[in-house]
Write an enzyme that holds these catalytic residues in place. Structure first.
Site, short mmCIF file in Angstrom:
data_model
loop_
_atom_site.label_atom_id
_atom_site.label_comp_id
_atom_site.label_asym_id
_atom_site.label_seq_id
_atom_site.Cartn_x
_atom_site.Cartn_y
_atom_site.Cartn_z
N VAL A 1 67.69 2.71 18.11
CA VAL A 1 68.28 1.41 18.44
C VAL A 1 69.15 0.90 17.30
O VAL A 1 70.26 0.44 17.50
CB VAL A 1 67.20 0.30 18.60
CG1 VAL A 1 67.65 -0.73 19.57
CG2 VAL A 1 65.85 0.87 18.84
N SER B 1 73.68 2.48 21.93
CA SER B 1 74.08 1.86 23.19
C SER B 1 75.30 0.97 22.99
O SER B 1 76.17 0.87 23.86
CB SER B 1 72.93 1.05 23.78
OG SER B 1 71.81 1.88 23.99
N GLY C 1 65.94 7.51 21.09
CA GLY C 1 65.91 8.22 19.82
C GLY C 1 64.55 8.31 19.18
O GLY C 1 64.33 9.14 18.30
N ASN D 1 78.41 5.69 12.04
CA ASN D 1 78.55 4.30 12.47
C ASN D 1 78.31 3.31 11.32
O ASN D 1 77.79 3.68 10.28
CB ASN D 1 77.56 4.03 13.61
CG ASN D 1 77.83 2.71 14.30
OD1 ASN D 1 78.95 2.16 14.20
ND2 ASN D 1 76.84 2.16 14.98
N LYS D 2 78.70 2.07 11.55
CA LYS D 2 78.56 0.98 10.58
C LYS D 2 79.45 1.18 9.37
O LYS D 2 79.09 0.80 8.25
CB LYS D 2 77.10 0.80 10.16
CG LYS D 2 76.17 0.60 11.35
CD LYS D 2 74.81 0.13 10.93
CE LYS D 2 73.88 0.10 12.14
NZ LYS D 2 72.52 -0.25 11.83
N GLY E 1 27.28 23.38 36.29
CA GLY E 1 26.53 22.15 36.52
C GLY E 1 25.94 21.68 35.21
O GLY E 1 26.02 22.37 34.19
N LEU E 2 25.34 20.51 35.25
CA LEU E 2 24.77 19.90 34.04
C LEU E 2 23.64 20.76 33.48
O LEU E 2 23.05 21.57 34.19
CB LEU E 2 24.21 18.51 34.39
CG LEU E 2 25.22 17.49 34.90
CD1 LEU E 2 24.49 16.24 35.39
CD2 LEU E 2 26.22 17.14 33.80
N SER E 3 23.33 20.53 32.22
CA SER E 3 22.18 21.17 31.63
C SER E 3 20.94 20.71 32.39
O SER E 3 20.78 19.51 32.66
CB SER E 3 22.07 20.75 30.16
OG SER E 3 20.91 21.29 29.58
N SER F 1 30.13 24.88 31.82
CA SER F 1 31.58 24.85 32.07
C SER F 1 32.03 23.54 32.71
O SER F 1 32.36 23.51 33.89
CB SER F 1 32.01 26.05 32.92
OG SER F 1 31.15 26.29 34.00
#
Lengths: 299, 619
Positions: free
Chosen positions: B13, B18, B92, B144-145, B445-447, B519
């Site tokens: 910016v 722009s 940017g 620029n500038k 599946g879960l433990s 898993s």
């Protein structure tokens, strides 16, 4: 890309996009709004798939307020091309007598946006081609060619899927859909130059002719049928006018013009001092009204 | 000269990017009066003094205008008497690198904004790096500038000197430094009297004249097949867009992969028959003989194009979910989509400094070089030689996101990697010997959900029926084969990959494998499914967390609740339910016997349809 003209490059891009959709996506449909952009898009589709016919139907969202010449043009075109044409109107809105005079934004939201969503859901289309161009408006300028919509058809401008080279990712989850804009990179001038180059037929309303009009809030509105009621102080006059865009006749401003040929239209477009959207009454509300509509599911 | 120039602008910016483009449109009288009116109104809202804020022309989204930043690419269109232009105005900030890459993949030329008061910054190098990576060959450094450094020539000279090195390191041949002031308009559309020492053209004049015709010579014809058109039995059109040099009727081409040859019989552009098709033309090509050609095949004139299933690519990661080696993605290249495995990340490249860093993952907006393997041989080319066959995207199988884009740096030919040994004794023969269909039953599946219990009971049942089986269990594997792996994400993926590969070898040996692993992640199980192919059955044990905790056979839940086991599934770690398990069993609701009856029935149903005869054992 060597030695391709500007129009060749735009044409090739649009055709590439259309073929990708047809090969990779289920249930595509082409939004056909009868205007010049739709006419170009339809012409490109015919070129893209030749010798096959375009493998998708056309869908027109009919608000019942379109110019009469548009409707007769639409029906004749579909028949000539032998393509399936689906016409959808929001029945509840129709029953409730929604009209562009009394209901303003609600009319557009329901008869266009809601009607479109309803039709896509009803037929189960997951991909719809639209003739939108990035030069039309600021939020369109930010939109990808493949614009993804959630189950409610809403656009999320802050989280758009990256689009690289011509490698389009067309994968969607259940209930999601895509709006695809093959003409994204075309300008109004490109459209007219291409119409001329390819000899594409467009609705005669684009050409200047003496027509019955009235002046209302800075717009020239054509009196297309008796439903247009004169307000105090208004009178019907005959002027040589043409239209830069076509939509619902009470919401479409004409311009005084003597452009009767494509060359004259192209000249006029090049030297125009106002952008095309000034002739669409609905877009003039606020700077971000289009972004809002798109977030709500409009094209 | 090309009459359309697509260019992009990069800068933050503060660089006035722009503003520069806005000023160019304004000065060149390329705005409509209603756009100008809106700009005036918006400028007044934005600042009290009512100075024209040209940047408002480009930042189109509500969020951008509110925050005064550019988030996504905006496209603008204008034309002068000499040329039509499409500008991709890109953000940017480093956090929007992926959006800059979107703009870069579209453009022929990049304007890089450099603040004359600050010189070439790390961000400048990042912008040039991303643009060069995406294939941009023409650059303008808009210095620029200049008004803020008193239009000093010394400043211009010293920054130009720094630019030489930068451009050289990216092998950029075509570039120009133009000193401008975006707010004042110097050298934007007209040469500025404030910088008499600058003898070249204004930015707009330069853009009108620069030639972007591709320099590369000796590029042969190729065309990825997009679609096959078959309107009737006498016509079979191969549709696509020509890349590389032209092709004409009766030229010989090769269809890849497969390497069959044919000649061009007809070429259509739309409904028009033509003699020749050139680069960029969309066509429908008919060959002089019937070959097996489908979408994704490539027509090519060169004998040099070879098919391979491995390559090295520079990958720009764009997904929230990190890239971890071992994962698989869908890869799209040309018109072909296939499965790709990221085998390894050679290194990450710091996008600001270019420094190479070793890593085992890539986060969003990071750039790395990776070795990639794909599921079937395809035509891949170095991006520098062929953009169409050298650029790719990776798509996530589950979220469908475009996770990355990349360009191919090197193609690894068959001779350079291990060739699969064709074994004379096949998997099928080993299976027949054992009179069974090898399959992997994957319990997730879960433990405490009953995975090991069911695996053991099922094994007893199968062995009693004369089957040959083997159990792979999370704990056993972690004590041996996977002893060196921890519980972090990278190790977890590797754990599953090794287990799946071992299961596959055992299936190849003809065994029925019973694998029980928590898993918890869908993508890990997808990886196992990918490796094991069609003989993978996923059994989801949906036993409730409450029930598992009640059982707590190993006392793990108690520990986890005390915080002694971090990331414990169900307590402090997530479990993603399978979206399409082959079977779901809640062991809180049925007996072990009932459960294994159901699994056995599933095996019968599924495997019979795969390969009926083998599983039908006369008992």
């Amino acid at each position: 890309m060597n030695n391709l003209t500007h129009l060749d490059r735009l044409e090739a891009e649009a055709i590439y996009v259309m073929r990708e959709v047809v090969v990779e996506c289920e249930h595509p449909v082409m939004l056909y709004s009868i205007g010049k952009d739709s006419s170009v898009m339809l012409h490109l589709a015919i070129k893209a798939f030749y010798p096959d016919k375009p493998p998708f139907p056309l869908l027109h969202i009919d608000t019942t307020w379109k110019f009469r010449e548009m409707i007769s043009f639409r029906d004749r075109k579909a028949q000539e091309l032998g393509m399936q044409l689906l016409v959808h109107t929001h029945q509840e809105g129709l029953r409730n007598g929604l009209n562009p005079f009394d209901h303003g934004a609600a009319y557009t939201d329901i008869m266009k946006t809601e009607a479109l969503k309803e039709a896509l859901d009803q037929y189960g289309f997951s991909v719809a081609f639209g003739g939108g161009r990035r030069d039309e408006e600021k939020s369109r300028a930010k939109e990808r060619i493949f614009s993804f919509r959630n189950a409610a058809h809403a656009w999320d401008p802050k989280n758009q899927r990256p689009e690289m080279w011509n490698l389009y990712n067309t994968r969607i989850n259940k209930k999601e859909s895509i709006r695809v804009f093959p003409l994204s990179n075309w300008t109004e001038k490109d459209i007219w130059e291409y119409i001329k180059r390819e000899n594409i037929e467009v609705v005669p309303l684009y050409f200047a002719k003496v027509r019955p009009v009235l002046y209302r809030e800075g717009n020239i509105i054509m009196v297309d049928d008796q439903r247009l009621k004169l307000l105090p102080g208004e009178e019907i006059v005959y002027r040589r006018v043409r239209f830069r865009t076509l939509g619902c006749y009470p919401l479409t401003g004409g311009v005084e013009s003597s452009a009767e040929t494509l060359d004259q239209i192209i000249e006029e477009t090049k030297s125009a001092v106002t952008s095309e959207r000034t002739s669409r009454v609905i877009d003039q509300e606020t700077t971000s009204s289009m972004e809002r509509r798109k977030r709500e599911g409009y094209f | 000269m090309n009459d359309l120039l697509k260019f992009m602008t990069c800068g933050s910016v503060d660089d006035g990017k722009s503003t520069l483009i806005g000023h160019m449109l304004y000065d060149a009288k390329l705005l409509y009066t209603d756009q100008e009116k809106t700009l005036w109104q918006d400028s007044k809202v934005k600042n009290a003094e009512g100075h024209m804020d040209y940047s408002l022309l480009l930042d189109g989204l509500v969020a951008e205008r509110e925050q005064g930043i550019t988030i996504d690419v905006a496209y603008r269109f204008f034309s002068t008497q000499h040329r039509s232009f499409i500008v991709a105005d890109t953000p940017g900030h480093e956090q929007y690198t992926r959006n800059m890459a979107v703009g870069a993949s579209f453009a022929d030329l990049a304007i890089i904004l450099v603040d004359a008061t600050r010189g070439i910054l790390p961000q400048t190098r990042r912008h040039v790096r991303i643009c060069a990576l995406m294939g941009i060959e023409h650059f303008v450094l808009a210095l620029n500038k200049m008004d803020l450094v008193d239009y000093a020539k010394e400043r211009y000279d010293s920054i130009s000197q720094d630019a030489i090195q930068m451009m050289k390191s990216h092998d950029v041949q075509s570039w120009q430094v133009i000193p401008v002031s975006a707010t004042q308009g110097d050298n934007v559309t007209h040469w500025s009297v404030n910088m008499p020492w600058y003898e070249s053209e204004s930015l707009l004049s330069y853009l009108e004249k620069v030639s972007t015709l591709e320099q590369r010579t000796n590029r042969s014809f190729s065309m990825p097949v997009q679609r096959v058109s078959r309107p009737h039995q006498y016509y079979r059109g191969l549709q696509g867009q020509v890349a590389g040099s032209a092709i004409k009727i009766s030229d010989e081409i090769m269809v890849l992969p497969g390497q069959e040859k044919a000649r061009i019989k007809t070429i259509h552009r739309g409904s028009t028959l033509v003699e020749i098709a050139e680069e960029g033309h969309f066509v429908s090509i008919q060959l002089d003989r019937e070959l097996d050609v489908s979408r994704g095949c490539v027509l090519a004139s060169s004998e040099d194009l070879a098919c391979t299933d491995m390559f090295t690519a520079s990958i720009l990661w764009m997904d929230e979910q990190e890239l971890i080696p071992g994962r698989n993605y869908l890869l799209k290249i040309g018109t072909k989509t296939l499965t790709a495995y990221i085998m390894s990340i050679r290194h990450r490249m710091d996008i600001n400094t270019g420094e190479l860093v070793s890593t085992d993952s890539l986060a969003k907006n990071e750039l790395g070089q990776c070795d990639v393997a794909v599921s079937e041989p395809m035509v891949f080319e170095r991006f520098a030689n062929n953009k169409a066959l050298g650029s790719l995207i990776l798509m996530d199988r589950i979220s469908n996101m475009t996770s990355a884009c990349g360009v191919i740096d090197d193609v690894l030919t068959r001779s350079s990697h291990v060739v699969w040994q064709e074994m004379e004794i096949t998997r099928d023969m080993r299976a027949r010997q054992k009179n069974q269909v090898p399959v992997t039953i994957w319990f997730t599946g879960l433990s405490g959900s009953g995975k090991s219990t069911l695996a053991n009971a099922l094994e007893k049942r199968l062995v009693s029926l004369g089957r040959h089986t083997m159990i792979l269990d999370g704990d056993n594997i972690r004590h041996g084969l996977n002893r060196n792996l921890g519980f972090g994400e990278t190790d977890r993926v590797e754990n599953i990959r090794r287990v799946a590969e071992v299961a596959k070898l055992m299936n190849d040996a003809g065994l029925v494998v019973l694998a029980s692993f928590i898993s918890p992640y869908e993508r890990d199980r997808e990886l196992a499914r990918e490796i094991l192919g069609e003989h993978f059955l996923e059994i989801y044990l949906s036993t409730s967390l409450e029930e598992c905790q009640r059982r707590d056979v190993k006392g793990l839940y108690a520990k986890a609740k005390r915080g002694e086991i971090p990331g414990f599934t169900g307590i402090s770690g997530p479990y993603e339910k399978p979206s399409h398990p082959d079977l779901e069993i809640d062991t809180g609701q049925c007996s072990v016997e009932e459960a294994i009856d159901r699994i056995e029935k599933l095996m019968d149903d599924v495997l019979m349809t795969h390969n009926g005869s083998v599983y039908q054992v006369e008992e």
